[in-house]
Scaffold this motif. Structure first.
Motif, PDB file in Angstrom:
ATOM      1  N   ARG A 133       0.822  -1.302  -0.053  1.00  0.00           N
ATOM      2  CA  ARG A 133       0.046   0.046  -0.023  1.00  0.00           C
ATOM      3  C   ARG A 133       0.755   1.163  -0.032  1.00  0.00           C
ATOM      4  O   ARG A 133       0.459   2.321  -0.455  1.00  0.00           O
ATOM      5  CB  ARG A 133      -0.804   0.158   1.267  1.00  0.00           C
ATOM      6  N   ARG A 134       2.001   1.248   0.638  1.00  0.00           N
ATOM      7  CA  ARG A 134       2.939   2.284   0.764  1.00  0.00           C
ATOM      8  C   ARG A 134       3.516   2.467  -0.798  1.00  0.00           C
ATOM      9  O   ARG A 134       3.978   3.864  -0.647  1.00  0.00           O
ATOM     10  CB  ARG A 134       4.216   1.834   1.857  1.00  0.00           C
ATOM     11  N   LYS A 135       3.310   1.728  -1.384  1.00  0.00           N
ATOM     12  CA  LYS A 135       3.745   2.045  -2.814  1.00  0.00           C
ATOM     13  C   LYS A 135       3.002   2.878  -3.700  1.00  0.00           C
ATOM     14  O   LYS A 135       3.252   3.073  -4.712  1.00  0.00           O
ATOM     15  CB  LYS A 135       4.246   1.076  -3.657  1.00  0.00           C
TER      16      LYS A 135
ATOM     17  N   PRO B 146       2.775  10.723   5.219  1.00  0.00           N
ATOM     18  CA  PRO B 146       3.178   9.692   4.550  1.00  0.00           C
ATOM     19  C   PRO B 146       4.640   9.076   4.933  1.00  0.00           C
ATOM     20  O   PRO B 146       5.099   7.941   4.991  1.00  0.00           O
ATOM     21  CB  PRO B 146       3.168   9.602   2.893  1.00  0.00           C
TER      22      PRO B 146
ATOM     23  N   SER C  77       5.970   5.992   7.238  1.00  0.00           N
ATOM     24  CA  SER C  77       6.818   4.762   6.458  1.00  0.00           C
ATOM     25  C   SER C  77       8.023   4.478   7.442  1.00  0.00           C
ATOM     26  O   SER C  77       8.712   3.320   7.373  1.00  0.00           O
ATOM     27  CB  SER C  77       7.178   5.206   5.289  1.00  0.00           C
TER      28      SER C  77
ATOM     29  N   ASN D  93       5.966  11.011  -1.268  1.00  0.00           N
ATOM     30  CA  ASN D  93       7.082   9.809  -1.198  1.00  0.00           C
ATOM     31  C   ASN D  93       7.382   9.249  -2.606  1.00  0.00           C
ATOM     32  O   ASN D  93       7.944   8.260  -2.925  1.00  0.00           O
ATOM     33  CB  ASN D  93       6.496   8.535  -0.468  1.00  0.00           C
TER      34      ASN D  93
END
Ligand SMILES: Nc1ncnc2c1ncn2[C@@H]1O[C@H](COP(=O)(O)OP(=O)(O)O)[C@@H](O)[C@H]1O
Ligand SMILES: [Mg+2]
Length: 223
Positions: free
Chosen positions: A78-80, A103, A107, A154
């Motif tokens: 999901r962080r991508k 974000p 992370s 990010n």
């Protein structure tokens, strides 16, 4: 980047909002996602953002079969994904700068340049004087700009933008489109949901049109 096969979604049993959607979104591409209000644009983006799960079918993101991943593996993936959601989802108790930095904070990696990045983004969205202001004092358009900055801090390889220009005047909409265009040229894959026909006409990107739960390719690559 995204491959889905026979993807379906129902919120209430027996009522499918998305029906057997199969499509490929190549890495580095830019697609518009359009369709009438209630067609399922936000739902499809939420599936791609991994915030909801499909009722059936397969979804592959960054080469990984999402439907087979355990719950612990989802947050990493999901962080991508950078998401500009339709209702912004800013945190009202944090300042504009803190919202944009979120974000990077989440992370857990120690980013040395978060402050510099936030300053650059604030300048870029034209809200430098609002750095320490909290979201309840902002207009809808200003909130939207903060949500866009937060989504890109990010440098996500995939950016999903749900009506990101919906609250902006035409001039500002164009400016943000150029910004998305720049991000795309630097390698970010983008899907941008909009029902703004003039925006779609002004930029020659392929269009995915949602109708009756199905996606039709309305305008292909290079047309
Ligand atoms: N969380 C939800 N629970 C139940 N129904 C929902 C939910 N979210 C959306 N829907 C329904 O799914 C359909 C598609 O909605 P949505 O994806 O928001 O479409 P769009 O973004 O194209 O306007 C609509 O009929 C909407 O009412
Ligand atoms: Mg929507």
């Amino acid at each position: 980047m995204i491959t889905c096969y026979n993807l379906s979604l129902e919120y209430t049993p027996g009522h499918r909002v998305l029906k057997d959607i199969s499509l490929k979104v190549p890495k580095g591409s830019f697609h518009f996602l359009t369709g009438a209000s209630g067609a399922g644009k936000s739902s499809l983006l939420n599936l791609f953002a991994l915030t909801i799960r499909p009722s059936s079918g397969r979804l592959k993101l960054f080469g990984q079969e999402v439907t087979k991943l355990g719950h612990d593996a989802l947050p990493l993936l999901r962080r991508k994904v950078g998401s500009v959601v339709q209702d912004f989802q800013l945190l009202d108790h944090l300042t504009v700068a803190e919202n944009i930095a979120l974000p990077q904070k989440i992370s857990g990696e120690g980013f040395a340049d978060t402050d510099a990045k936030v300053t650059e983004l604030l300048d870029w969205i034209g809200l430098s004087p609002f750095r320490d202001v909290k979201p309840p004092l902002l207009s809808g358009g200003q909130k939207q700009r903060v949500a866009i900055a937060r989504a890109v801090i990010n440098n996500p390889p995939l950016l999903l933008a749900d009506e990101p220009t919906g609250n902006l005047d035409p001039k500002l909409s164009k400016r943000f489109m150029y910004l998305f265009e720049t991000l795309n040229k630097m390698g970010t894959t983008i899907i941008l949901a909009t029902h703004d026909e003039s925006l779609i006409r002004a930029f020659a990107y392929p269009v995915l049109h949602l109708k009756e739960g199905k996606v039709m390719q309305e305008r292909g690559e290079g047309e």
